[in-house]
Design an enzyme around this catalytic site. Structure first.
Site, PDB file in Angstrom:
ATOM      1  N   ARG A  22       0.841  -1.207   0.000  1.00  0.00           N
ATOM      2  CA  ARG A  22       0.000   0.000   0.000  1.00  0.00           C
ATOM      3  C   ARG A  22       0.883   1.266   0.000  1.00  0.00           C
ATOM      4  O   ARG A  22       1.022   1.936  -1.008  1.00  0.00           O
ATOM      5  CB  ARG A  22      -0.941  -0.031   1.215  1.00  0.00           C
ATOM      6  CG  ARG A  22      -2.068   0.990   1.168  1.00  0.00           C
ATOM      7  CD  ARG A  22      -1.672   2.398   1.546  1.00  0.00           C
ATOM      8  NE  ARG A  22      -1.071   2.496   2.887  1.00  0.00           N
ATOM      9  CZ  ARG A  22      -0.533   3.610   3.360  1.00  0.00           C
ATOM     10  NH1 ARG A  22      -0.493   4.718   2.633  1.00  0.00           N
ATOM     11  NH2 ARG A  22       0.010   3.627   4.567  1.00  0.00           N
ATOM     12  N   ASP A  23       1.535   1.529   1.109  1.00  0.00           N
ATOM     13  CA  ASP A  23       2.331   2.763   1.200  1.00  0.00           C
ATOM     14  C   ASP A  23       3.481   2.717   0.199  1.00  0.00           C
ATOM     15  O   ASP A  23       3.847   3.726  -0.407  1.00  0.00           O
ATOM     16  CB  ASP A  23       2.889   2.905   2.625  1.00  0.00           C
ATOM     17  CG  ASP A  23       3.179   4.352   3.002  1.00  0.00           C
ATOM     18  OD1 ASP A  23       2.900   5.235   2.183  1.00  0.00           O
ATOM     19  OD2 ASP A  23       3.695   4.583   4.108  1.00  0.00           O
ATOM     20  N   HIS A 215       5.894   4.698  12.425  1.00  0.00           N
ATOM     21  CA  HIS A 215       5.887   4.562  10.967  1.00  0.00           C
ATOM     22  C   HIS A 215       6.848   5.634  10.437  1.00  0.00           C
ATOM     23  O   HIS A 215       6.478   6.802  10.323  1.00  0.00           O
ATOM     24  CB  HIS A 215       4.442   4.809  10.509  1.00  0.00           C
ATOM     25  CG  HIS A 215       4.201   4.794   9.048  1.00  0.00           C
ATOM     26  ND1 HIS A 215       3.475   3.799   8.419  1.00  0.00           N
ATOM     27  CD2 HIS A 215       4.548   5.656   8.059  1.00  0.00           C
ATOM     28  CE1 HIS A 215       3.381   4.053   7.128  1.00  0.00           C
ATOM     29  NE2 HIS A 215       4.033   5.177   6.886  1.00  0.00           N
ATOM     30  N   HIS A 217       9.498   7.217   7.667  1.00  0.00           N
ATOM     31  CA  HIS A 217      10.102   7.271   6.329  1.00  0.00           C
ATOM     32  C   HIS A 217      11.576   7.614   6.549  1.00  0.00           C
ATOM     33  O   HIS A 217      11.947   8.195   7.570  1.00  0.00           O
ATOM     34  CB  HIS A 217       9.371   8.310   5.473  1.00  0.00           C
ATOM     35  CG  HIS A 217       8.009   7.824   5.049  1.00  0.00           C
ATOM     36  ND1 HIS A 217       7.733   7.387   3.784  1.00  0.00           N
ATOM     37  CD2 HIS A 217       6.860   7.658   5.762  1.00  0.00           C
ATOM     38  CE1 HIS A 217       6.471   6.985   3.715  1.00  0.00           C
ATOM     39  NE2 HIS A 217       5.914   7.142   4.909  1.00  0.00           N
ATOM     40  N   CYS A 248       4.868   9.531   0.017  1.00  0.00           N
ATOM     41  CA  CYS A 248       3.479   9.981   0.032  1.00  0.00           C
ATOM     42  C   CYS A 248       3.260  10.963  -1.115  1.00  0.00           C
ATOM     43  O   CYS A 248       3.999  11.940  -1.236  1.00  0.00           O
ATOM     44  CB  CYS A 248       3.131  10.632   1.372  1.00  0.00           C
ATOM     45  SG  CYS A 248       1.418  11.168   1.420  1.00  0.00           S
ATOM     46  N   ASN A 257       9.552   4.279   2.876  1.00  0.00           N
ATOM     47  CA  ASN A 257       9.475   3.887   4.283  1.00  0.00           C
ATOM     48  C   ASN A 257      10.809   3.289   4.706  1.00  0.00           C
ATOM     49  O   ASN A 257      11.617   2.907   3.863  1.00  0.00           O
ATOM     50  CB  ASN A 257       8.418   2.794   4.463  1.00  0.00           C
ATOM     51  CG  ASN A 257       7.027   3.307   4.241  1.00  0.00           C
ATOM     52  OD1 ASN A 257       6.588   3.426   3.116  1.00  0.00           O
ATOM     53  ND2 ASN A 257       6.331   3.613   5.307  1.00  0.00           N
TER      54      ASN A 257
HETATM   55  C1  LIG Z   1     -10.774  11.519   0.780  1.00  0.00           C
HETATM   56  C2  LIG Z   1     -11.009  11.890  -0.659  1.00  0.00           C
HETATM   57  C3  LIG Z   1     -11.884  10.864  -1.337  1.00  0.00           C
HETATM   58  C4  LIG Z   1     -11.726  13.228  -0.660  1.00  0.00           C
HETATM   59  O1  LIG Z   1     -11.729  13.763  -1.963  1.00  0.00           O
HETATM   60  P1  LIG Z   1     -12.896  14.733  -2.426  1.00  0.00           P
HETATM   61  O2  LIG Z   1     -12.607  15.136  -3.828  1.00  0.00           O
HETATM   62  O3  LIG Z   1     -13.077  15.817  -1.427  1.00  0.00           O
HETATM   63  O4  LIG Z   1     -14.133  13.733  -2.349  1.00  0.00           O
HETATM   64  P2  LIG Z   1     -15.652  13.883  -2.661  1.00  0.00           P
HETATM   65  O5  LIG Z   1     -16.387  13.222  -1.545  1.00  0.00           O
HETATM   66  O6  LIG Z   1     -15.994  15.323  -2.992  1.00  0.00           O
HETATM   67  O7  LIG Z   1     -15.815  13.013  -3.985  1.00  0.00           O
HETATM   68  C5  LIG Z   1     -15.210  13.378  -5.218  1.00  0.00           C
HETATM   69  C6  LIG Z   1     -15.232  12.177  -6.174  1.00  0.00           C
HETATM   70  O8  LIG Z   1     -14.475  11.092  -5.627  1.00  0.00           O
HETATM   71  C7  LIG Z   1     -15.322   9.938  -5.434  1.00  0.00           C
HETATM   72  N1  LIG Z   1     -14.934   9.302  -4.170  1.00  0.00           N
HETATM   73  C8  LIG Z   1     -14.980   9.834  -2.936  1.00  0.00           C
HETATM   74  N2  LIG Z   1     -14.521   8.955  -2.038  1.00  0.00           N
HETATM   75  C9  LIG Z   1     -14.183   7.837  -2.726  1.00  0.00           C
HETATM   76  C10 LIG Z   1     -13.646   6.591  -2.344  1.00  0.00           C
HETATM   77  N3  LIG Z   1     -13.356   6.319  -1.079  1.00  0.00           N
HETATM   78  N4  LIG Z   1     -13.412   5.676  -3.297  1.00  0.00           N
HETATM   79  C11 LIG Z   1     -13.699   5.932  -4.604  1.00  0.00           C
HETATM   80  N5  LIG Z   1     -14.188   7.128  -5.029  1.00  0.00           N
HETATM   81  C12 LIG Z   1     -14.444   8.049  -4.084  1.00  0.00           C
HETATM   82  C13 LIG Z   1     -16.722  10.507  -5.381  1.00  0.00           C
HETATM   83  O9  LIG Z   1     -17.656   9.518  -5.755  1.00  0.00           O
HETATM   84  C14 LIG Z   1     -16.637  11.622  -6.403  1.00  0.00           C
HETATM   85  O10 LIG Z   1     -16.632  11.054  -7.699  1.00  0.00           O
HETATM   86  P3  LIG Z   1     -17.193  11.878  -8.973  1.00  0.00           P
HETATM   87  O11 LIG Z   1     -18.607  12.216  -8.609  1.00  0.00           O
HETATM   88  O12 LIG Z   1     -16.324  13.091  -9.110  1.00  0.00           O
HETATM   89  O13 LIG Z   1     -17.033  10.916 -10.100  1.00  0.00           O
HETATM   90  C15 LIG Z   1      -9.673  12.039  -1.441  1.00  0.00           C
HETATM   91  O14 LIG Z   1      -9.004  13.125  -0.942  1.00  0.00           O
HETATM   92  C16 LIG Z   1      -8.781  10.825  -1.324  1.00  0.00           C
HETATM   93  O15 LIG Z   1      -9.107   9.754  -1.817  1.00  0.00           O
HETATM   94  N6  LIG Z   1      -7.611  10.975  -0.672  1.00  0.00           N
HETATM   95  C17 LIG Z   1      -6.699   9.859  -0.440  1.00  0.00           C
HETATM   96  C18 LIG Z   1      -5.304  10.348  -0.421  1.00  0.00           C
HETATM   97  C19 LIG Z   1      -4.379   9.210  -0.112  1.00  0.00           C
HETATM   98  O16 LIG Z   1      -4.692   8.029  -0.297  1.00  0.00           O
HETATM   99  N7  LIG Z   1      -3.172   9.543   0.384  1.00  0.00           N
HETATM  100  C20 LIG Z   1      -2.193   8.576   0.733  1.00  0.00           C
HETATM  101  C21 LIG Z   1      -2.553   7.801   1.968  1.00  0.00           C
HETATM  102  S1  LIG Z   1      -2.109   8.640   3.483  1.00  0.00           S
HETATM  103  C22 LIG Z   1      -0.477   8.227   3.692  1.00  0.00           C
HETATM  104  O17 LIG Z   1       0.141   7.666   2.814  1.00  0.00           O
HETATM  105  C23 LIG Z   1       0.166   8.496   5.009  1.00  0.00           C
HETATM  106  C24 LIG Z   1       0.373   7.229   5.848  1.00  0.00           C
HETATM  107  C25 LIG Z   1      -0.957   6.594   6.213  1.00  0.00           C
HETATM  108  O18 LIG Z   1       1.116   6.261   5.126  1.00  0.00           O
HETATM  109  C26 LIG Z   1       1.128   7.561   7.145  1.00  0.00           C
HETATM  110  C27 LIG Z   1       2.339   8.482   6.966  1.00  0.00           C
HETATM  111  O19 LIG Z   1       3.327   8.111   6.299  1.00  0.00           O
HETATM  112  O20 LIG Z   1       2.262   9.586   7.505  1.00  0.00           O
END
Ligand SMILES: CC(C)(COP(=O)([O-])OP(=O)([O-])OC[C@H]1O[C@@H](n2cnc3c(N)ncnc32)[C@H](O)[C@@H]1OP(=O)([O-])[O-])[C@@H](O)C(=O)NCCC(=O)NCCSC(=O)C[C@@](C)(O)CC(=O)[O-]
Length: 306
Positions: A22-23, A215, A217, A248, A257
């Site tokens: 995933r990450d 966690h 990096h 990220c 990581n």
């Molecule tokens: C949270 C949102 C969805 C908000 O994004 P948004 O644009 O505000 O969402 P929305 O609710 O306004 O929806 C917009 C569109 O996205 C769709 N949608 C909405 N939700 C979903 C969903 N779950 N699955 C599939 N589709 C989805 C929804 O249906 C719509 O589709 P449209 O009508 O435009 O066709 C977006 O910002 C997002 O997906 N962000 C994820 C970012 C991400 O994955 N980042 C990496 C992970 S975090 C990380 O790596 C850190 C970590 C954990 O490892 C720890 C560390 O290292 O610190």
């Protein structure tokens, strides 16, 4: 504490959470074929990890690499001894994850920085916490286990140094709502044993060490030292990714990581029992790197004679 650890005969269990699929992959520019992702997770299961974080049910517009989440989670050969959490940002993601019938554990993710949170999930810390609480409560009602993440626990790519009090507050909230464990993420790898130690001292005032994971990096080469400081504070869970894959997409400059191979080697040297087969992890990393035309990133992987 380290001296005490080194002098005890009986080895203590240390949980290594493998986050490579995933990450590790979410930031890859080239799409990793679904069958490679599935085989990677299956091979990691055979290395005896207790947890292999497998994919994300996030928006494919935000993270295109994870768009095959359903095929991945349905395609893997699940072992009863392994948990395969998936990242879930909102109720839509939870619905999609539950619809597969294959998800038993999810991970929700918050941050200690408004600017990062906005870039990552389009919501500030408070707004995102509210969503995470809703997702966590709904998941728990369905009998799904929930792990929590806090990003930017020492530094943010947009705001600089982060106050430990905010990290403690977000962590407390995630535990209160029912996360069984909270993983503290140094998303851009700027932490040092000094800053990580101070952050942990604050967080540990309101959260027990048994409920925390770390966690790191490895951007500045401090990740192993930071794990050591966390061990001294009583923490016995760390996330890592094979061959140091990762980064990220919403944290410019963040490298991979901490490499799992390097972490396992250090933990073994400290006398911990992880249950994970280091040789198999190195073989898996070599297989993956060859498949994707990458070079070995872990120091142990490069040095170890198989
Ligand atoms: C949270 C949102 C969805 C908000 O994004 P948004 O644009 O505000 O969402 P929305 O609710 O306004 O929806 C917009 C569109 O996205 C769709 N949608 C909405 N939700 C979903 C969903 N779950 N699955 C599939 N589709 C989805 C929804 O249906 C719509 O589709 P449209 O009508 O435009 O066709 C977006 O910002 C997002 O997906 N962000 C994820 C970012 C991400 O994955 N980042 C990496 C992970 S975090 C990380 O790596 C850190 C970590 C954990 O490892 C720890 C560390 O290292 O610190």
């Amino acid at each position: 504490m380290l001296r005490r650890l080194l002098s005890t005969k009986k080895s203590e269990f240390f949980k290594v959470v493998e986050v490579g699929p995933r990450d590790g992959l979410q930031n890859e520019k080239v799409f990793v074929p679904t069958e490679v992702k599935v085989e990677l997770i299956d091979r990691l299961s055979d290395c005896n990890f207790k947890v292999v974080e497998s994919t994300s049910f996030v928006s494919p517009k935000w993270i295109p690499q994870m768009r095959d989440q359903v095929e991945v989670i349905n395609g893997i050969k699940k072992k009863s001894s392994v948990s395969y959490p998936v990242l879930v940002p909102n109720l839509a993601g939870l619905k999609n994850a539950l619809a597969t019938g294959s998800v038993e554990e999810i991970a929700v993710f918050g941050a200690a920085s408004d600017s990062f949170s906005k870039k990552n999930v389009n919501a500030n810390v408070e707004e995102s916490l509210q969503k995470l609480c809703d997702v966590t409560s709904a998941a728990l009602k369905e009998g799904i286990r929930v792990r929590g993440y806090v990003s930017c626990v020492v530094g943010c790519p947009y705001e600089g140094n982060i106050k430990p009090d905010i990290v403690a507050k977000v962590t407390e909230k995630l535990l209160e709502v029912g996360c069984y464990e909270v993983s503290l993420g140094d998303t851009i790898g700027v932490g040092t044993p000094g800053s990580v130690g101070k952050m942990l001292e604050t967080v540990l005032k309101s959260a027990p060490a048994e409920k925390l994971a770390v966690h790191f990096h490895d951007t500045y080469g401090q990740a192993l030292a930071n794990v050591l400081v966390s061990i001294e504070k009583g923490i016995r869970v760390a996330d890592s990714s094979l061959s140091g894959l990762g980064g990220c997409p919403y944290a410019k400059g963040a490298t991979g990581n901490l490499a799992t191979e390097d972490l396992l080697y250090m933990l073994d040297g400290l006398g911990f029992d992880t249950g994970v087969d280091l040789k198999e992890v190195i073989k898996t990393a070599n297989w993956f790197n060859e498949k994707m035309g990458r070079t070995v990133k872990s120091r142990v992987g490069a040095a170890y004679k198989l």
